[in-house]
Design a protein around this motif. Structure first.
Motif, PDB file in Angstrom:
ATOM      1  N   ALA A   1       0.825  -1.207   0.000  1.00 41.87           N
ATOM      2  CA  ALA A   1       0.000   0.000   0.000  1.00 41.87           C
ATOM      3  C   ALA A   1       0.858   1.255   0.000  1.00 41.87           C
ATOM      4  CB  ALA A   1      -0.926  -0.006   1.215  1.00 41.87           C
ATOM      5  N   GLY A   2       1.927   1.229   0.756  1.00 42.14           N
ATOM      6  CA  GLY A   2       2.819   2.384   0.788  1.00 42.14           C
ATOM      7  C   GLY A   2       3.490   2.621  -0.547  1.00 42.14           C
ATOM      8  N   ARG A   3       3.936   1.534  -1.192  1.00 39.03           N
ATOM      9  CA  ARG A   3       4.575   1.669  -2.506  1.00 39.03           C
ATOM     10  C   ARG A   3       3.599   2.219  -3.536  1.00 39.03           C
ATOM     11  NH1 ARG A   3       9.856   1.726  -2.812  1.00 39.03           N
ATOM     12  NH2 ARG A   3       9.791   0.863  -4.903  1.00 39.03           N
ATOM     13  N   ALA A   4       2.318   1.938  -3.343  1.00 36.46           N
ATOM     14  CA  ALA A   4       1.293   2.436  -4.266  1.00 36.46           C
ATOM     15  C   ALA A   4       0.819   3.836  -3.881  1.00 36.46           C
ATOM     16  CB  ALA A   4       0.106   1.475  -4.290  1.00 36.46           C
ATOM     17  N   LEU A   5       1.407   4.417  -2.837  1.00 43.62           N
ATOM     18  CA  LEU A   5       1.030   5.751  -2.345  1.00 43.62           C
ATOM     19  C   LEU A   5      -0.444   5.796  -1.955  1.00 43.62           C
ATOM     20  CD1 LEU A   5       3.028   8.064  -4.797  1.00 43.62           C
ATOM     21  CD2 LEU A   5       3.690   7.254  -2.531  1.00 43.62           C
ATOM     22  N   ASP A   6      -0.894   4.700  -1.374  1.00 48.63           N
ATOM     23  CA  ASP A   6      -2.266   4.642  -0.879  1.00 48.63           C
ATOM     24  C   ASP A   6      -2.461   5.727   0.191  1.00 48.63           C
ATOM     25  OD1 ASP A   6      -4.870   2.985  -0.376  1.00 48.63           O
ATOM     26  OD2 ASP A   6      -3.948   3.248   1.600  1.00 48.63           O
ATOM     27  N   GLU A   7      -3.595   6.448   0.119  1.00 48.15           N
ATOM     28  CA  GLU A   7      -3.833   7.568   1.031  1.00 48.15           C
ATOM     29  C   GLU A   7      -3.816   7.123   2.489  1.00 48.15           C
ATOM     30  OE1 GLU A   7      -7.198   9.968   0.215  1.00 48.15           O
ATOM     31  OE2 GLU A   7      -6.574  10.479  -1.829  1.00 48.15           O
ATOM     32  N   THR A   8      -4.400   5.966   2.769  1.00 46.28           N
ATOM     33  CA  THR A   8      -4.422   5.481   4.147  1.00 46.28           C
ATOM     34  C   THR A   8      -3.013   5.196   4.649  1.00 46.28           C
ATOM     35  OG1 THR A   8      -6.632   4.530   3.864  1.00 46.28           O
ATOM     36  CG2 THR A   8      -5.287   3.680   5.680  1.00 46.28           C
ATOM     37  N   ALA A   9      -2.204   4.553   3.818  1.00 49.35           N
ATOM     38  CA  ALA A   9      -0.835   4.230   4.218  1.00 49.35           C
ATOM     39  C   ALA A   9      -0.017   5.500   4.462  1.00 49.35           C
ATOM     40  CB  ALA A   9      -0.168   3.370   3.149  1.00 49.35           C
ATOM     41  N   VAL A  10      -0.163   6.479   3.576  1.00 47.94           N
ATOM     42  CA  VAL A  10       0.571   7.737   3.746  1.00 47.94           C
ATOM     43  C   VAL A  10       0.114   8.437   5.024  1.00 47.94           C
ATOM     44  CG1 VAL A  10       1.016  10.011   2.758  1.00 47.94           C
ATOM     45  CG2 VAL A  10       0.959   7.991   1.275  1.00 47.94           C
ATOM     46  N   SER A  11      -1.187   8.439   5.267  1.00 44.77           N
ATOM     47  CA  SER A  11      -1.714   9.071   6.474  1.00 44.77           C
ATOM     48  C   SER A  11      -1.222   8.373   7.736  1.00 44.77           C
ATOM     49  CB  SER A  11      -3.246   9.075   6.443  1.00 44.77           C
ATOM     50  OG  SER A  11      -3.729   9.842   5.351  1.00 44.77           O
ATOM     51  N   VAL A  12      -1.108   7.056   7.695  1.00 46.32           N
ATOM     52  CA  VAL A  12      -0.584   6.308   8.836  1.00 46.32           C
ATOM     53  C   VAL A  12       0.853   6.736   9.136  1.00 46.32           C
ATOM     54  CG1 VAL A  12       0.193   4.002   9.563  1.00 46.32           C
ATOM     55  CG2 VAL A  12      -2.095   4.319   8.627  1.00 46.32           C
TER      56      VAL A  12
END
Length: 229
Positions: free
Chosen positions: A161-172
């Motif tokens: 998720a982080g590699r995909a720049l998922d909004e939730t992952a970035v927010s975490v």
């Protein structure tokens, strides 16, 4: 399927010859046996660390075994090295010496490639932080991105998720940074406060910082988000 040999910290003796305590042992139907009794005593130990030497030794050895040790905190077995035939190890060492320079050049090329990939990804992660939290100072966004995306760290930036720049992952990642940097969270943990209790105690303050960052500040206009180096 590889044979498995266990490295044991306990005082264990061979069930057949009573030799011990054993550093390396084989378990057959739950019974510990030394390497000699398990017909592996002629093999030599090769610690992990040199991938090419390990691969070549395994390929050249007609009989080999993986040596593992239980990591109690992680509750899993970790690979320590291999047991291989001595002649196979010698052949592998000669092969590695013969092409050491070429492999060193390839490693350097791979290192530069990974470094460039990491720089691009960290910049993209920082830019996504600023997009989601336009009031976040540019230097903080870069610092958070560098921490979250460190290769081999296992942090949120290295997840799928982080590699995909998922909004939730970035927010975490941003929330974790605020928790550790802008509150006394770490001090609470050191004082013995349970992790979830410490998070609950500080949740409102963290939310206030994040809510403020979601509103773009005048100073953020025109700021360039770029990782150092």
């Amino acid at each position: 399927m590889s044979l498995v040999v266990f490295e044991s910290p306990k005082q264990i003796h061979c069930a057949d010859c009573r030799q011990g305590p054993l550093r390396h042992l084989v378990r057959e139907v739950g019974v510990p046996r030394c390497l000699d009794c398990a017909d592996l005593g002629h093999l030599v130990y090769l610690p992990r660390g040199d991938a090419a030497l390990t691969r070549r030794s395994r390929e050249a050895s007609s009989l080999s075994a993986v040596v593992v040790r239980l990591h109690r905190r992680r509750r899993r077995y970790e690979r320590l090295g291999l047991l291989v035939e001595e002649a196979a190890l010698a052949r592998a060492e000669r092969a590695c010496l013969a092409d050491a320079e070429a492999r060193a050049r390839r490693r350097e090329r791979d290192r530069r490639r990974r470094e460039a990939e990491d720089t691009r990804f960290t910049a993209a992660f920082a830019a996504e932080i600023v997009r989601l939290f336009p009031g976040c100072p540019a230097d903080r966004a870069v610092a958070i991105a560098l921490h979250a995306s460190l290769r081999g760290s296992g942090r949120v930036g290295r997840t799928a998720a982080g590699r995909a720049l998922d909004e939730t992952a970035v927010s975490v990642a941003v929330r974790a940074a605020v928790r550790h940097t802008d509150t006394e969270y770490d001090a609470l943990l050191m004082a013995g406060v349970p992790r979830f209790a410490a998070r609950a105690r500080l949740a409102a303050r963290i939310d206030a910082v994040l809510d403020g960052w979601r509103t773009e500040s005048p100073a953020a206009h025109g700021a360039e988000v770029r990782p150092s180096g």
